[in-house]
Scaffold this motif. Structure first.
Motif, PDB file in Angstrom:
ATOM      1  N   TRP A 149       0.849  -1.194   0.000  1.00  0.00           N
ATOM      2  CA  TRP A 149       0.000   0.000   0.000  1.00  0.00           C
ATOM      3  C   TRP A 149       0.877   1.235   0.000  1.00  0.00           C
ATOM      4  CZ3 TRP A 149       1.847   2.154   4.349  1.00  0.00           C
ATOM      5  CH2 TRP A 149       2.178   1.332   5.428  1.00  0.00           C
ATOM      6  N   THR A 150       0.264   2.335  -0.232  1.00  0.00           N
ATOM      7  CA  THR A 150       0.905   3.642  -0.097  1.00  0.00           C
ATOM      8  C   THR A 150       0.028   4.492   0.788  1.00  0.00           C
ATOM      9  OG1 THR A 150       1.930   3.548  -2.282  1.00  0.00           O
ATOM     10  CG2 THR A 150       1.663   5.726  -1.288  1.00  0.00           C
ATOM     11  N   ALA A 170       3.536  14.543   2.344  1.00  0.00           N
ATOM     12  CA  ALA A 170       4.515  13.453   2.249  1.00  0.00           C
ATOM     13  C   ALA A 170       3.789  12.136   2.027  1.00  0.00           C
ATOM     14  CB  ALA A 170       5.359  13.377   3.516  1.00  0.00           C
ATOM     15  N   GLY A 171       4.488  11.189   1.399  1.00  0.00           N
ATOM     16  CA  GLY A 171       3.910   9.876   1.173  1.00  0.00           C
ATOM     17  C   GLY A 171       4.976   8.809   1.217  1.00  0.00           C
ATOM     18  N   ILE A 172       4.554   7.579   1.447  1.00  0.00           N
ATOM     19  CA  ILE A 172       5.499   6.477   1.561  1.00  0.00           C
ATOM     20  C   ILE A 172       4.821   5.172   1.192  1.00  0.00           C
ATOM     21  CG2 ILE A 172       4.992   6.097   4.015  1.00  0.00           C
ATOM     22  CD1 ILE A 172       8.027   5.538   4.388  1.00  0.00           C
ATOM     23  N   GLY A 177       7.941  10.343  -0.872  1.00  0.00           N
ATOM     24  CA  GLY A 177       7.810  11.631  -1.530  1.00  0.00           C
ATOM     25  C   GLY A 177       7.581  12.689  -0.476  1.00  0.00           C
ATOM     26  N   ILE A 178       8.198  13.832  -0.659  1.00  0.00           N
ATOM     27  CA  ILE A 178       8.051  14.946   0.269  1.00  0.00           C
ATOM     28  C   ILE A 178       7.642  16.167  -0.527  1.00  0.00           C
ATOM     29  CG2 ILE A 178       9.212  16.445   1.919  1.00  0.00           C
ATOM     30  CD1 ILE A 178       8.975  13.697   3.005  1.00  0.00           C
ATOM     31  N   VAL A 237       3.998   6.226  -4.766  1.00  0.00           N
ATOM     32  CA  VAL A 237       3.640   7.490  -4.132  1.00  0.00           C
ATOM     33  C   VAL A 237       3.208   8.478  -5.209  1.00  0.00           C
ATOM     34  CG1 VAL A 237       4.435   9.444  -2.752  1.00  0.00           C
ATOM     35  CG2 VAL A 237       5.238   7.134  -2.215  1.00  0.00           C
ATOM     36  N   LEU A 238       1.969   8.922  -5.115  1.00  0.00           N
ATOM     37  CA  LEU A 238       1.450   9.954  -6.000  1.00  0.00           C
ATOM     38  C   LEU A 238       0.988  11.129  -5.169  1.00  0.00           C
ATOM     39  CD1 LEU A 238      -0.572   7.689  -8.467  1.00  0.00           C
ATOM     40  CD2 LEU A 238       1.719   8.648  -8.776  1.00  0.00           C
ATOM     41  N   THR A 239       0.857  12.285  -5.797  1.00  0.00           N
ATOM     42  CA  THR A 239       0.610  13.498  -5.022  1.00  0.00           C
ATOM     43  C   THR A 239      -0.773  14.101  -5.202  1.00  0.00           C
ATOM     44  OG1 THR A 239       1.530  14.893  -6.757  1.00  0.00           O
ATOM     45  CG2 THR A 239       3.061  14.056  -5.108  1.00  0.00           C
TER      46      THR A 239
END
Length: 121
Positions: free
Chosen positions: A32-33, A46-48, A56-57, A101-103
């Motif tokens: 998962w993300t 942020a994502g991981i 991602g930051i 990771v998408l934003t």
């Protein structure tokens, strides 16, 4: 049914550190993300991915915020250092069932209720 529960928000002073946590239940998948967004416009923070291999930051968090993941617990943490008044917002946790990771807010299928972070003297 996937549920995301955020914790750790509060009132802090400029320069302080705060840690937010988000725990997912019902994911039922090994990959998962999860990510953090903030504010009414849902700015990406942020994502991981579940194994921590991709992070991602967002621009506003660069150099100050760190995101970590605990795959076994389906939990992510966001450590926020050197907080500024402009970091004040409701912080939302989001999840998607893919290791990428998408934003964008439309990239995430599940959302928490949010936790308030206020940075003020």
């Amino acid at each position: 049914q996937v549920h995301l529960v955020e914790s750790g928000g509060g009132l802090v002073k400029p320069g302080d550190t705060l840690r937010l946590s988000c725990k997912a239940s019902g994911l039922g998948f090994s990959t998962w993300t999860m990510a953090w967004f903030r504010g009414e416009e849902r700015e990406f923070v942020a994502g991981i991915t579940s194994d921590g291999s991709m992070r991602g930051i967002g621009n506003s968090a660069q150099g100050r915020f760190t995101i970590t993941a605990d795959n076994a617990e389906s939990t992510i943490d966001l450590r926020m250092n050197s907080l500024k008044p402009e970091d004040t917002a409701v912080y939302y946790c989001a999840a998607r069932i893919q290791d990428l990771v998408l934003t964008g807010i439309s990239d995430y299928d599940f959302w928490g209720q949010g936790t308030q972070v206020t940075v003020s003297l």
